[in-house]
Design a protein around this motif. Structure first.
Motif, PDB file in Angstrom:
ATOM      1  N   PRO A  37       0.978  -2.779  38.246  1.00  0.00           N
ATOM      2  CA  PRO A  37       1.028  -1.379  37.797  1.00  0.00           C
ATOM      3  C   PRO A  37       2.370  -0.710  38.074  1.00  0.00           C
ATOM      4  O   PRO A  37       2.692   0.289  37.428  1.00  0.00           O
ATOM      5  CB  PRO A  37      -0.078  -0.692  38.600  1.00  0.00           C
ATOM      6  CG  PRO A  37      -0.795  -1.756  39.349  1.00  0.00           C
ATOM      7  CD  PRO A  37       0.035  -2.993  39.330  1.00  0.00           C
ATOM      8  N   ASP A  38       3.166  -1.242  39.011  1.00  0.00           N
ATOM      9  CA  ASP A  38       4.438  -0.572  39.317  1.00  0.00           C
ATOM     10  C   ASP A  38       5.532  -0.882  38.302  1.00  0.00           C
ATOM     11  O   ASP A  38       6.581  -0.251  38.310  1.00  0.00           O
ATOM     12  CB  ASP A  38       4.903  -0.953  40.727  1.00  0.00           C
ATOM     13  CG  ASP A  38       5.087  -2.446  40.870  1.00  0.00           C
ATOM     14  OD1 ASP A  38       4.205  -3.181  40.392  1.00  0.00           O
ATOM     15  OD2 ASP A  38       6.107  -2.869  41.431  1.00  0.00           O
ATOM     16  N   ILE A  39       5.307  -1.894  37.428  1.00  0.00           N
ATOM     17  CA  ILE A  39       6.281  -2.159  36.362  1.00  0.00           C
ATOM     18  C   ILE A  39       5.856  -1.319  35.160  1.00  0.00           C
ATOM     19  O   ILE A  39       4.714  -1.406  34.718  1.00  0.00           O
ATOM     20  CB  ILE A  39       6.298  -3.651  35.983  1.00  0.00           C
ATOM     21  CG1 ILE A  39       6.598  -4.506  37.208  1.00  0.00           C
ATOM     22  CG2 ILE A  39       7.327  -3.914  34.891  1.00  0.00           C
ATOM     23  CD1 ILE A  39       6.619  -5.990  36.928  1.00  0.00           C
ATOM     24  N   LEU A  66       5.391   0.136  31.375  1.00  0.00           N
ATOM     25  CA  LEU A  66       5.110  -0.526  30.107  1.00  0.00           C
ATOM     26  C   LEU A  66       6.414  -0.775  29.345  1.00  0.00           C
ATOM     27  O   LEU A  66       6.582  -1.774  28.662  1.00  0.00           O
ATOM     28  CB  LEU A  66       4.160   0.356  29.289  1.00  0.00           C
ATOM     29  CG  LEU A  66       3.116  -0.349  28.435  1.00  0.00           C
ATOM     30  CD1 LEU A  66       2.333  -1.356  29.236  1.00  0.00           C
ATOM     31  CD2 LEU A  66       2.176   0.665  27.808  1.00  0.00           C
ATOM     32  N   ARG A  67       7.378   0.167  29.502  1.00  0.00           N
ATOM     33  CA  ARG A  67       8.657   0.041  28.813  1.00  0.00           C
ATOM     34  C   ARG A  67       9.415  -1.193  29.300  1.00  0.00           C
ATOM     35  O   ARG A  67       9.991  -1.940  28.528  1.00  0.00           O
ATOM     36  CB  ARG A  67       9.495   1.299  29.059  1.00  0.00           C
ATOM     37  CG  ARG A  67      10.547   1.582  28.001  1.00  0.00           C
ATOM     38  CD  ARG A  67      11.513   2.653  28.463  1.00  0.00           C
ATOM     39  NE  ARG A  67      12.298   2.191  29.601  1.00  0.00           N
ATOM     40  CZ  ARG A  67      13.402   1.443  29.484  1.00  0.00           C
ATOM     41  NH1 ARG A  67      13.835   1.099  28.299  1.00  0.00           N
ATOM     42  NH2 ARG A  67      14.061   1.034  30.550  1.00  0.00           N
ATOM     43  N   GLN A  68       9.395  -1.404  30.626  1.00  0.00           N
ATOM     44  CA  GLN A  68      10.085  -2.573  31.192  1.00  0.00           C
ATOM     45  C   GLN A  68       9.460  -3.880  30.697  1.00  0.00           C
ATOM     46  O   GLN A  68      10.163  -4.828  30.372  1.00  0.00           O
ATOM     47  CB  GLN A  68      10.038  -2.532  32.721  1.00  0.00           C
ATOM     48  CG  GLN A  68      11.031  -1.545  33.331  1.00  0.00           C
ATOM     49  CD  GLN A  68      10.843  -1.437  34.835  1.00  0.00           C
ATOM     50  OE1 GLN A  68       9.742  -1.157  35.301  1.00  0.00           O
ATOM     51  NE2 GLN A  68      11.906  -1.641  35.584  1.00  0.00           N
ATOM     52  N   VAL A  69       8.114  -3.912  30.669  1.00  0.00           N
ATOM     53  CA  VAL A  69       7.431  -5.116  30.177  1.00  0.00           C
ATOM     54  C   VAL A  69       7.862  -5.389  28.745  1.00  0.00           C
ATOM     55  O   VAL A  69       8.160  -6.519  28.356  1.00  0.00           O
ATOM     56  CB  VAL A  69       5.893  -4.942  30.228  1.00  0.00           C
ATOM     57  CG1 VAL A  69       5.208  -6.252  29.855  1.00  0.00           C
ATOM     58  CG2 VAL A  69       5.424  -4.491  31.596  1.00  0.00           C
ATOM     59  N   LEU A  70       7.941  -4.296  27.986  1.00  0.00           N
ATOM     60  CA  LEU A  70       8.279  -4.402  26.568  1.00  0.00           C
ATOM     61  C   LEU A  70       9.707  -4.915  26.387  1.00  0.00           C
ATOM     62  O   LEU A  70       9.956  -5.833  25.601  1.00  0.00           O
ATOM     63  CB  LEU A  70       8.132  -3.012  25.953  1.00  0.00           C
ATOM     64  CG  LEU A  70       7.918  -2.963  24.474  1.00  0.00           C
ATOM     65  CD1 LEU A  70       6.664  -3.732  24.117  1.00  0.00           C
ATOM     66  CD2 LEU A  70       7.788  -1.518  24.031  1.00  0.00           C
ATOM     67  N   VAL A  71      10.653  -4.341  27.151  1.00  0.00           N
ATOM     68  CA  VAL A  71      12.046  -4.779  27.069  1.00  0.00           C
ATOM     69  C   VAL A  71      12.130  -6.261  27.426  1.00  0.00           C
ATOM     70  O   VAL A  71      12.828  -7.037  26.773  1.00  0.00           O
ATOM     71  CB  VAL A  71      12.932  -3.937  28.021  1.00  0.00           C
ATOM     72  CG1 VAL A  71      14.321  -4.554  28.145  1.00  0.00           C
ATOM     73  CG2 VAL A  71      13.026  -2.502  27.525  1.00  0.00           C
ATOM     74  N   GLY A  72      11.372  -6.664  28.456  1.00  0.00           N
ATOM     75  CA  GLY A  72      11.389  -8.060  28.882  1.00  0.00           C
ATOM     76  C   GLY A  72      10.787  -8.987  27.848  1.00  0.00           C
ATOM     77  O   GLY A  72      11.190 -10.147  27.735  1.00  0.00           O
ATOM     78  N   SER A  73       9.801  -8.524  27.072  1.00  0.00           N
ATOM     79  CA  SER A  73       9.163  -9.441  26.118  1.00  0.00           C
ATOM     80  C   SER A  73       9.876  -9.506  24.780  1.00  0.00           C
ATOM     81  O   SER A  73       9.652 -10.454  24.032  1.00  0.00           O
ATOM     82  CB  SER A  73       7.686  -9.102  25.885  1.00  0.00           C
ATOM     83  OG  SER A  73       7.302  -7.928  26.483  1.00  0.00           O
ATOM     84  N   MET A  74      10.742  -8.533  24.474  1.00  0.00           N
ATOM     85  CA  MET A  74      11.381  -8.522  23.149  1.00  0.00           C
ATOM     86  C   MET A  74      12.149  -9.804  22.817  1.00  0.00           C
ATOM     87  O   MET A  74      12.020 -10.334  21.710  1.00  0.00           O
ATOM     88  CB  MET A  74      12.294  -7.297  23.001  1.00  0.00           C
ATOM     89  CG  MET A  74      11.558  -6.048  22.554  1.00  0.00           C
ATOM     90  SD  MET A  74      10.481  -6.361  21.143  1.00  0.00           S
ATOM     91  CE  MET A  74       8.889  -5.966  21.796  1.00  0.00           C
ATOM     92  N   PRO A  75      12.968 -10.346  23.773  1.00  0.00           N
ATOM     93  CA  PRO A  75      13.667 -11.595  23.429  1.00  0.00           C
ATOM     94  C   PRO A  75      12.693 -12.708  23.053  1.00  0.00           C
ATOM     95  O   PRO A  75      13.002 -13.555  22.210  1.00  0.00           O
ATOM     96  CB  PRO A  75      14.393 -11.965  24.724  1.00  0.00           C
ATOM     97  CG  PRO A  75      14.437 -10.729  25.536  1.00  0.00           C
ATOM     98  CD  PRO A  75      13.306  -9.867  25.112  1.00  0.00           C
TER      99      PRO A  75
END
Lengths: 190, 439
Positions: free
Chosen positions: B395-397, B399-408
């Protein structure tokens, strides 16, 4: 969102729906357990079938059919329980984007439409069951299973689903805000 | 009314109804019922429950609850973390070793569970905190798990593939095989990106501590991991050895996985077993309800001649087949943004399959294309299921960070789709080699 979150949270925790609603919830759970046991039974029966056919080299008569009926039964009888767990997926994007003044009317409209649809399935499902019962229809196999038993799962499953939906509608209208359905089941601890 | 106009109306009505927030299954029933009622008269409504029942009346469908139980039994144990740890102990020398072992664990767990959210949760619970502790950025840690989890629906056994097989009446065994090489390819692309990304961080990677393990530590973890892998190997062997149908092998696999969970992970308590059963029941009922409703929906489409006329209309357009494929991909991608994979496949397969085969595409190859598109939908907003799973376990990450990480990784998937179009053999070679050429 509520202006007094602490107060509404405690109201939600203390809130106990009327007896009839709690009883309905218990019935839904009971049928959920029955559905789960039916799925477990179909695992075991399928394994039994493979054993009889593969190891004992005998032909199987009732297993394939029984397993299909169990799966259909589990699906239909499990509907109210999955509704109770908020496990039926939907796209809740638009409701989330709407201002809260419009969200409630839309939710009410969706619930009423769902209830009408499910009621239609109960109505016509009953006809289907009743016909099979009255005319004594049997499956076209050596086993000749009476079809009314498996057809009964349609009106029964949708009927219980209807009751659970009505209970949810009651809660949405008269219950405190916190008892409103949580739209993301994957986030709930259940 | 002209069937094409009718088709457009159906599409419009479906979008409006599904976006209202109604559950997918009931939404499909509502649209189907309304159109049957208006254009075929109220007598056609009497057939509703029979259509629903007939759609579920199939032995092949049984493989869905069976594979779900198999996945739930494995997911409820510590098999995920153990698998992750085993790979970590064996892959310490590889650059970006930790991300690589995470992705490898995701791929293997995907093969065992067949479910994307389960893979994400099982590997991520252990993998994300561990990666962050060793200095990997939150984006890399969460993105790689979100993407790795999507492999669950491509690598066999996959519930999504079973649903495709049922909707298109294609062989489930062949579909599973078609997913193997693309699954490995996609895993390798993910790993290549992860290694490149770690190397690119360069200086920062001084912070990336890599642990050391003795050979003893490396071997002692294997007995906890190998039995599940053996079960999966056995299930797949039985499937292709022609010993049993998918439903039968899945039932045996489900029973073995429960037994293994009890014996290896000492999951004796009634409560643990009930949770496995309850979760599988919930997911099976949800999927089977959508399948029954989709049966009614596709009956409506064909009884109003929508299916047939859309296929004829597209054939008459005589567009280049690759333009057609590109358009279909965009359609699938957009649908996948909003709807769960099962719903997209059930709704679109009856219409798309005749178009695809008429244009000379292989239906098994197309299954892989569809599935990769669905994978992208799992890690893109607004309803990317895996994003929410990651959000739930870390929960501390944001949603935006998860999204940035998954884009590549979305880029990797699009690359995989392009590679599949250039080299269709990636999907069709293995099924042909094992089961002979398709009829």
């Amino acid at each position: 969102m509520s202006s007094a979150p602490a107060a509404s949270a405690t109201a939600g925790a203390d809130y106990r729906p009327p007896v009839a609603l709690r009883a309905l919830g218990a019935v839904s759970t009971l049928f959920g357990v029955i559905a789960a046991l039916m799925i477990l039974a179909s695992v075991l029966i399928t394994c039994h079938m493979i054993f009889v056919r593969g190891v004992l080299g005998q032909s199987t008569i009732w297993q394939t059919e029984a397993v299909i009926y169990l799966m259909i039964g589990a699906t239909l009888l499990g509907l109210p329980y999955v509704q109770k767990l908020r496990g039926h997926v939907g796209v809740d994007l638009l409701p989330h984007m709407l201002p809260s003044s419009l969200r409630r009317p839309l939710a009410a409209l969706v619930m009423v439409a769902t209830i009408l649809m499910v009621a239609a399935m109960v109505w016509y499902g009953w006809e289907m069951f009743h016909q099979a019962w009255r005319r004594g229809w049997k499956s076209e196999s050596v086993w000749a299973f009476p079809l009314w038993i498996t057809y009964l799962s349609v009106p029964l499953g949708f009927g219980l689903y209807l009751l659970q939906l009505l209970a949810d509608l009651w809660l949405a209208v008269f219950g405190p805000d916190t008892t409103l359905p949580e739209p993301h089941p994957e986030r709930s601890p259940d | 009314m002209d069937p094409l106009t009718l088709g457009l109306l159906v599409a419009l009505a479906t979008v409006i109804v599904l976006f209202s927030g109604v559950s997918v299954a009931v939404g499909l029933l509502i649209v189907a019922t309304l159109f049957l009622w208006i254009f075929d008269g109220s007598r056609s409504l009497e057939a509703l429950p029979e259509l629903f029942y007939a759609e579920l009346n199939s032995f092949a469908l049984l493989s869905i609850p069976m594979f779900i139980i198999m996945g739930a039994a494995i997911a409820s144990t510590r098999a995920g973390p153990d698998l992750y740890e085993a790979l970590e102990r064996w892959l310490t020398k590889v650059p970006g070793g930790l991300v690589v072992s995470n992705l490898g664990a995701c791929a293997l767990f995907a093969a065992m569970s067949g479910s994307s959210p389960a893979t994400c949760a099982a590997i991520g619970k252990m993998g994300i905190p561990e990666m962050r502790r060793r200095g990997y950025p939150a984006e890399v840690a969460s993105g790689s798990i979100a993407a790795g989890g999507t492999l669950g629906i491509l690598i066999p056994p996959s519930v999504t593939m079973i649903v495709y097989g049922i909707a298109t009446e294609t062989s489930i065994g062949r579909l599973f095989l078609a997913g193997v090489i693309p699954g490995i390819l996609l895993t390798l692309l993910f790993i290549a990106w992860a290694i490149f990304d770690t190397w690119r961080c360069g200086a920062a990677s001084a912070a990336l501590v890599s642990a050391r393990y003795t050979w003893r530590q490396r071997f002692e973890i294997l007995p906890r991991v190998l039995p599940f892998l053996a079960i999966i190997a056995g299930v797949l062997y039985a499937l292709y050895g022609g010993v049993a149908t998918p439903s039968e092998t899945a039932a045996v696999g489900a029973l073995l996985c429960i037994v293994a969970a009890v014996l290896i992970y000492r999951m004796y308590s009634r409560r643990d077993l009930w949770i496995v059963l309850r979760d599988s029941t919930r997911e099976s009922v949800m999927i089977l309800f959508i399948i029954g409703a989709a049966g009614v929906f596709s009956f409506m489409l064909s009884s109003l001649f929508v299916t047939q006329s859309v296929a004829q209309w597209i054939a008459a357009l005589e567009v280049n087949r690759w333009v057609l494929m590109a358009v279909i991909n965009v359609f699938l991608l957009v649908a996948g943004f909003f709807l769960p994979p099962v719903a997209v496949i059930l709704m679109s397969a009856p219409i798309l399959l005749p178009i695809i085969t008429a244009a000379g595409f292989d239906p098994y190859w197309f299954a892989v294309i569809v599935t990769i598109n669905m994978e992208i939908g799992l890690i893109t907003p607004p309803v990317g299921l895996n994003l929410y799973v990651i959000n739930g376990i870390a929960p501390d990450i944001s949603l935006r960070q998860v999204l940035v990480g998954s884009m590549p990784f979305v880029g990797c998937m699009i690359l995989a789709i392009i590679l599949m179009c250039l080299f269709p053999g990636l999907a069709t070679w293995l099924p042909d080699a094992v089961m002979g050429a398709a009829l």
